[in-house]
Every structure is written in structure tokens, then in C-alpha cells.
Design a protein around this motif. Structure first.
Motif, PDB file in Angstrom:
ATOM      1  N   UNK A   1     -42.376  15.722 -29.183  1.00  0.00           N
ATOM      2  CA  UNK A   1     -41.439  15.887 -30.164  1.00  0.00           C
ATOM      3  C   UNK A   1     -40.472  14.263 -29.701  1.00  0.00           C
ATOM      4  N   UNK A   2     -40.856  13.598 -28.409  1.00  0.00           N
ATOM      5  CA  UNK A   2     -40.040  12.682 -28.216  1.00  0.00           C
ATOM      6  C   UNK A   2     -38.709  13.143 -27.493  1.00  0.00           C
ATOM      7  N   UNK A   3     -38.746  14.305 -26.839  1.00  0.00           N
ATOM      8  CA  UNK A   3     -37.631  15.083 -26.121  1.00  0.00           C
ATOM      9  C   UNK A   3     -38.189  15.150 -24.467  1.00  0.00           C
ATOM     10  N   UNK A   4     -37.092  15.246 -23.613  1.00  0.00           N
ATOM     11  CA  UNK A   4     -37.301  15.517 -22.344  1.00  0.00           C
ATOM     12  C   UNK A   4     -36.302  16.739 -21.969  1.00  0.00           C
ATOM     13  N   UNK A   5     -36.944  17.945 -21.879  1.00  0.00           N
ATOM     14  CA  UNK A   5     -36.033  19.079 -21.571  1.00  0.00           C
ATOM     15  C   UNK A   5     -35.575  18.980 -20.325  1.00  0.00           C
ATOM     16  N   UNK A   6     -33.972  19.386 -20.354  1.00  0.00           N
ATOM     17  CA  UNK A   6     -33.320  19.458 -19.195  1.00  0.00           C
ATOM     18  C   UNK A   6     -33.334  20.901 -18.440  1.00  0.00           C
TER      19      UNK A   6
ATOM     20  N   UNK B   1     -25.098  24.798 -31.216  1.00  0.00           N
ATOM     21  CA  UNK B   1     -25.972  23.748 -30.906  1.00  0.00           C
ATOM     22  C   UNK B   1     -25.856  22.953 -29.643  1.00  0.00           C
ATOM     23  N   UNK B   2     -24.692  23.119 -29.073  1.00  0.00           N
ATOM     24  CA  UNK B   2     -24.361  22.590 -27.715  1.00  0.00           C
ATOM     25  C   UNK B   2     -23.952  23.808 -26.589  1.00  0.00           C
ATOM     26  N   UNK B   3     -24.347  23.335 -25.243  1.00  0.00           N
ATOM     27  CA  UNK B   3     -24.352  24.135 -24.194  1.00  0.00           C
ATOM     28  C   UNK B   3     -23.498  23.452 -23.078  1.00  0.00           C
ATOM     29  N   UNK B   4     -22.564  23.897 -22.608  1.00  0.00           N
ATOM     30  CA  UNK B   4     -21.897  23.187 -21.436  1.00  0.00           C
ATOM     31  C   UNK B   4     -22.217  23.914 -20.195  1.00  0.00           C
ATOM     32  N   UNK B   5     -22.846  23.440 -19.347  1.00  0.00           N
ATOM     33  CA  UNK B   5     -23.431  23.994 -17.989  1.00  0.00           C
ATOM     34  C   UNK B   5     -22.486  23.696 -17.073  1.00  0.00           C
ATOM     35  N   UNK B   6     -21.752  22.643 -17.106  1.00  0.00           N
ATOM     36  CA  UNK B   6     -20.877  22.316 -15.919  1.00  0.00           C
ATOM     37  C   UNK B   6     -19.818  21.647 -16.674  1.00  0.00           C
ATOM     38  N   UNK B   7     -18.494  21.536 -16.101  1.00  0.00           N
ATOM     39  CA  UNK B   7     -17.257  21.164 -16.517  1.00  0.00           C
ATOM     40  C   UNK B   7     -17.592  19.514 -17.250  1.00  0.00           C
ATOM     41  N   UNK B   8     -18.488  19.046 -16.759  1.00  0.00           N
ATOM     42  CA  UNK B   8     -18.753  17.430 -17.464  1.00  0.00           C
ATOM     43  C   UNK B   8     -20.198  17.413 -17.831  1.00  0.00           C
ATOM     44  N   UNK B   9     -20.959  18.567 -17.909  1.00  0.00           N
ATOM     45  CA  UNK B   9     -22.192  18.448 -18.544  1.00  0.00           C
ATOM     46  C   UNK B   9     -22.487  19.280 -19.864  1.00  0.00           C
ATOM     47  N   UNK B  10     -22.860  18.498 -20.848  1.00  0.00           N
ATOM     48  CA  UNK B  10     -22.935  19.202 -21.956  1.00  0.00           C
ATOM     49  C   UNK B  10     -24.329  18.723 -22.431  1.00  0.00           C
TER      50      UNK B  10
ATOM     51  N   UNK C   1     -28.332  14.597 -24.648  1.00  0.00           N
ATOM     52  CA  UNK C   1     -28.324  13.851 -25.934  1.00  0.00           C
ATOM     53  C   UNK C   1     -28.389  12.290 -25.722  1.00  0.00           C
ATOM     54  N   UNK C   2     -29.444  11.682 -26.505  1.00  0.00           N
ATOM     55  CA  UNK C   2     -29.790  10.552 -26.382  1.00  0.00           C
ATOM     56  C   UNK C   2     -28.482   9.502 -26.198  1.00  0.00           C
ATOM     57  N   UNK C   3     -28.416   8.556 -25.429  1.00  0.00           N
ATOM     58  CA  UNK C   3     -27.321   7.718 -25.508  1.00  0.00           C
ATOM     59  C   UNK C   3     -26.120   8.030 -24.709  1.00  0.00           C
ATOM     60  N   UNK C   4     -26.065   9.206 -24.171  1.00  0.00           N
ATOM     61  CA  UNK C   4     -24.627   9.651 -23.501  1.00  0.00           C
ATOM     62  C   UNK C   4     -24.977  10.865 -22.630  1.00  0.00           C
TER      63      UNK C   4
END
Length: 74
Positions: free
Chosen positions: A19-24, A38-47, A67-70
Motif C-alpha cells: 500500500x506504499x506504507x512503512x509500518x512503525x 486516527x493519531x496515536x502519541x507514543x512519546x511526548x514528541x512522537x505521533x 505521517x509522510x513529510x513530518x
């Protein structure tokens, strides 16, 4: 909220790649704690962006990617 972070399986990595994605990672949470975010925050600066979910009884697996680009997922 409790969550268990796991490495994505080979099968998930291949399916996401198609699908053109790279799972984290895979984030496992209690089903009662997940209400469709639709957004998960796994650390203070990692969404991370949720691109797929899988119900697993009392838990839900959230398959997430940056998310691509950020790198912060914003």
C-alpha cells in the motif's frame, strides 16, 4: 492509557509495503480504550497515524506509521 508496543510482523510489513506504507509498530490497547482515534502519541514528541486496526478479543491492534513529510506525525 495502557498500551503494548510491538514490532510489526513480516506479513504486516509486506502488506503495508504493497500500500506504499512503512509500518512503525503495532500498538495493542484494550478495546474499551479505543474509540476510533486516527493519531496515536507514543512519546511526548512522537505521533503516529493509524492506518489499520484489528480486533483481538478484549484488545485492539493498531497498525501505525509515521505521517509522510513530518517525523512528528503532525
Amino acid at each position: 492509557m495502557w498500551a503494548d508496543l510491538q514490532s510489526p510482523s513480516r506479513a504486516e510489513t509486506a502488506a503495508a509495503g504493497a500500500m506504499g506504507l512503512k509500518p512503525s509498530c503495532t500498538v495493542v490497547v484494550h478495546a474499551s480504550d479505543y474509540t476510533g482515534q486516527t493519531i496515536v502519541e507514543v512519546a511526548a514528541d512522537k505521533r503516529l497515524t493509524v492506518y489499520r486496526t484489528f480486533n483481538r478479543g478484549e484488545d485492539v491492534e493498531l497498525y501505525v506509521t509515521e505521517k509522510a513529510g513530518d517525523v512528528r506525525g503532525k
